[in-house]
Design a protein around this motif. Structure first.
Motif, short mmCIF file in Angstrom:
data_model
loop_
_atom_site.label_atom_id
_atom_site.label_comp_id
_atom_site.label_asym_id
_atom_site.label_seq_id
_atom_site.Cartn_x
_atom_site.Cartn_y
_atom_site.Cartn_z
N ARG A 107 0.83 -1.22 0.00
CA ARG A 107 0.00 0.00 0.00
C ARG A 107 0.86 1.26 0.00
O ARG A 107 0.36 2.35 -0.25
N LEU A 122 -0.69 -5.51 9.98
CA LEU A 122 -1.06 -6.13 8.71
C LEU A 122 -1.41 -5.11 7.62
O LEU A 122 -1.09 -5.32 6.45
N ARG A 134 -0.33 -12.39 6.74
CA ARG A 134 -1.72 -12.60 6.28
C ARG A 134 -2.08 -14.08 6.41
O ARG A 134 -3.18 -14.43 6.84
N PHE A 273 -9.82 -12.73 19.63
CA PHE A 273 -8.66 -12.48 18.76
C PHE A 273 -7.37 -12.52 19.57
O PHE A 273 -6.36 -13.02 19.11
N VAL A 311 -4.32 -3.00 15.09
CA VAL A 311 -4.93 -2.77 13.78
C VAL A 311 -6.37 -3.28 13.76
O VAL A 311 -7.22 -2.71 13.08
N GLY A 449 -12.41 -3.17 -0.33
CA GLY A 449 -11.27 -3.44 -1.21
C GLY A 449 -11.55 -4.70 -2.03
O GLY A 449 -12.71 -5.15 -2.11
C1 HEM Z 1 -17.56 -1.79 7.87
C2 HEM Z 1 -16.40 -2.17 8.31
C3 HEM Z 1 -15.12 -2.19 7.53
C4 HEM Z 1 -14.79 -1.62 6.31
C5 HEM Z 1 -15.68 -0.79 5.40
C6 HEM Z 1 -13.41 -1.96 6.04
C7 HEM Z 1 -12.70 -1.58 4.91
C8 HEM Z 1 -11.41 -1.98 4.60
C9 HEM Z 1 -10.71 -1.65 3.39
C10 HEM Z 1 -11.26 -0.80 2.25
C11 HEM Z 1 -9.49 -2.21 3.45
C12 HEM Z 1 -8.39 -2.13 2.37
C13 HEM Z 1 -8.59 -3.30 1.42
C14 HEM Z 1 -7.73 -3.27 0.19
O1 HEM Z 1 -6.67 -2.64 0.21
O2 HEM Z 1 -8.10 -3.90 -0.83
C15 HEM Z 1 -9.39 -2.90 4.72
C16 HEM Z 1 -8.28 -3.60 5.15
C17 HEM Z 1 -8.18 -4.16 6.40
N1 HEM Z 1 -9.19 -4.26 7.35
FE1 HEM Z 1 -11.08 -3.60 7.18
N2 HEM Z 1 -12.93 -2.71 7.08
C18 HEM Z 1 -13.94 -2.88 8.01
C19 HEM Z 1 -13.87 -3.59 9.20
C20 HEM Z 1 -12.76 -4.22 9.68
C21 HEM Z 1 -12.68 -4.95 10.93
C22 HEM Z 1 -13.85 -5.13 11.89
C23 HEM Z 1 -11.38 -5.39 11.06
C24 HEM Z 1 -10.75 -6.20 12.16
C25 HEM Z 1 -11.33 -6.69 13.19
C26 HEM Z 1 -10.67 -4.95 9.87
C27 HEM Z 1 -9.34 -5.18 9.64
C28 HEM Z 1 -8.67 -4.87 8.47
C29 HEM Z 1 -7.26 -5.18 8.24
C30 HEM Z 1 -6.32 -5.84 9.23
C31 HEM Z 1 -6.96 -4.77 6.94
C32 HEM Z 1 -5.63 -4.93 6.21
C33 HEM Z 1 -5.66 -6.24 5.43
C34 HEM Z 1 -4.36 -6.56 4.70
O3 HEM Z 1 -3.63 -5.66 4.32
O4 HEM Z 1 -4.07 -7.75 4.51
N3 HEM Z 1 -11.52 -4.24 9.06
N4 HEM Z 1 -10.58 -2.74 5.40
#
Ligand code: HEM
Length: 510
Positions: A107, A122, A134, A273, A311, A449
């Protein structure tokens, strides 16, 4: 030459060199043959960060519209002097997020393992390290694991209802984002840190305080640090820049250290978690070999545990509470949709002996449609960052973009593009009914995403939002209070989409 002349000569050379550097950098997209938005010194195509009026996602949406109206499939922007690539055609977006993912693994967000260990999580980390992490964390979010956390979410929903009753009985308007922030803080605090954060009962709870500290508009000094770290992560690391508020960082690190110590010395375990992260520290795999993928079998350090718990909090707390707040705002603006949804919720409770079950939540189709439409109209991450990790030739063109160039995937702009979503400002859950869902253009709906780097917490985020909404709508009726500015104005200084002056709702018992 005296000292003053020396300093003046140095300053003139420096300013002249800087101007030349910007002048040359600003020709990047022209040299590449990519259409571009005309940059201005020194900010490029972004607004002055100190005085900006538009939320960043809205600014990029305008630039997307300008380029698309001229028939372009992509375009060039500048973040200060640094070129950034804006894909417009969904086919290009598919290539970046999925088909040619190996060119866009990272990113390009800032992290600093040494000076700012909580930032090495992450979301931020890169390359092989990200792949290993991951693979280790994927089993944390299976539907089986979600079911074990379901009861925690229901328990905090009861507290949410009690807190809301206070507003309905006293006929006081509620700052809905604030109260939902208590709900998601307590859930993530419990699931990721194993703690009862007590946000509803204690409005000054430390978790809430430090959570807010991370997301609220930043000071000018911190904004400058963020700019350097974002514009040039290597320079940021060289300068030892930290991006997480040091007080908040200390708080979260201590909480994790104490929890791990407590659980290890008392052999206390919980299905959350945090336990999965502790098991990874002690080299117990979080799932069976198949779902665990190919991780490197190295055990976690305490700093790594803290960064991942952090995170989950960071990515889960604000995104989910924002989604629920925007959803309730739209339901308050559209009473007929609110009533239809309430009917579905009441029926589901009846079919499940007056309570809510994991299966019951999964059954509610209209609730899904309403949440999907909320995430279309208000994607919390309106801009999804990527970076070219190799030189990359844009398919079917002779344009090669250089390694290191940033990419901004414009989620908000795509979600509001009338070509894919006619009347984009209208809140219409029918866009996501079974029939219409099939015809959604691929890679134009990306609130979580897409591709291998898609949100790992998607299931958890949706479950949390749906359970909270189901309880709220079963017990209460919502309408918009006059303190809310309609239409909503977005806060220009946050990264996660957020209403500028809050969302104030009136609430009545059903
Ligand atoms: C409505 C709720 C949520 C939305 C709209 C959302 C949205 C997103 C988006 C847009 C990304 C980037 C994806 C990409 O680059 O393609 C992301 C990554 C991530 N999200 Fe969420 N998220 C939500 C809830 C959560 C929750 C509840 C958690 C953890 C308990 C979480 C943990 C993460 C993590 C750790 C990443 C990084 C993943 C990676 O790089 O491998 N998210 N999220």
């Amino acid at each position: 030459m005296d000292l003053i002349s020396l300093v003046v000569t140095f300053l003139i050379t420096f300013v002249f060199g800087l101007l030349l550097y910007f002048k040359r950098s600003f020709t990047y997209w022209k040299r590449k043959g990519v259409p571009y938005i005309e940059p201005r010194f020194p900010f490029g195509t972004i607004e002055n960060p100190a005085t900006r009026k538009d939320y960043i996602g809205i600014r990029i949406k305008k630039q997307y519209e300008e380029l698309k109206s001229k028939g372009h499939k992509h375009g060039g922007l500048y973040f200060f002097a640094r070129p950034s690539y804006l894909p417009i055609d969904p086919e290009y977006i598919k290539n970046i997020m999925s088909k040619d993912f190996q060119y866009f693994v990272d990113r390009g967000t800032y992290y600093n393992e040494k000076a700012d260990p909580l930032s090495a999580h992450l979301f931020n980390i890169e390359g092989q390290k990200w792949r290993n992490l991951r693979a280790k964390l994927t089993p944390t979010f299976t539907s089986g694991k979600m079911k074990t956390m379901f009861n925690t979410i229901v328990a905090y929903s009861d507290q949410l209802i009690q807190a809301m009753s206070d507003f309905s009985e006293k006929r006081k308007p509620v700052d809905i984002k604030d109260i939902l922030g208590c709900f998601t803080t307590d859930i993530i605090g419990s699931c990721a840190f194993g703690l009862d954060c007590n946000s509803f009962k204690d409005p000054d709870s430390e978790f809430k305080k430090y959570g807010k500290m991370i997301f609220s508009s930043v000071t000018l000094r911190q904004a400058l640090r963020n700019i350097i770290a974002f514009a040039n992560p290597n320079l940021g690391r060289f300068l030892g820049i930290t991006i997480i508020n040091p007080k908040a960082s200390k708080f979260f690190m201590n909480v994790v250290k104490e929890t791990v110590k407590y659980r290890e010395t008392t052999n206390f375990t919980r299905k959350d978690f945090m336990q999965i992260l502790i098991d990874l520290k002690n080299n117990v795999k979080a799932g069976d070999a198949e779902e665990n993928g190919n991780h490197d079998n190295k055990s976690f350090t305490i700093e790594e545990i803290a960064a991942q718990a952090f995170v989950f909090f960071l990515a889960g707390y604000e995104t989910s509470s924002t989604t629920m707040a925007f959803c309730l705002y739209e339901l308050a603006m559209n009473p007929e949709i609110q009533n239809r949804l309430r009917e579905e919720i009441n029926k589901t409770f009846e079919n499940h002996s007056g309570t809510i079950t994991y299966e019951g939540v999964m059954e509610m189709k209209y609730l899904s449609q309403v949440v999907d439409e909320t995430l279309r109209k208000y994607p919390p991450a309106s801009l999804i960052p990527r970076v070219f990790v190799e030189d990359y030739q844009i398919p079917n063109t002779d344009i090669t973009i250089d390694k290191g160039t940033r990419v901004f995937i414009p989620a908000l702009a795509l979600h509001h593009d009338p070509e894919y979503y006619p009347d984009p400002d209208v809140f219409d859950p029918e866009r996501f009914n079974d029939e219409n869902k099939k015809s959604i253009h691929p890679f134009t709906y990306i609130p979580f995403g897409e591709g291998p780097r898609i949100c790992i917490g998607l299931r958890f985020g949706l479950m949390q939002a749906k359970v909270g909404l189901a309880f709220l709508l079963k017990h209460f009726r919502f309408s918009v209070n006059k303190k809310t500015s309609v239409p909503l104005k977005m806060d220009p200084f946050t990264f996660i989409l957020s209403a500028k002056d809050g969302i104030w709702l009136d609430v009545e018992n059903n």
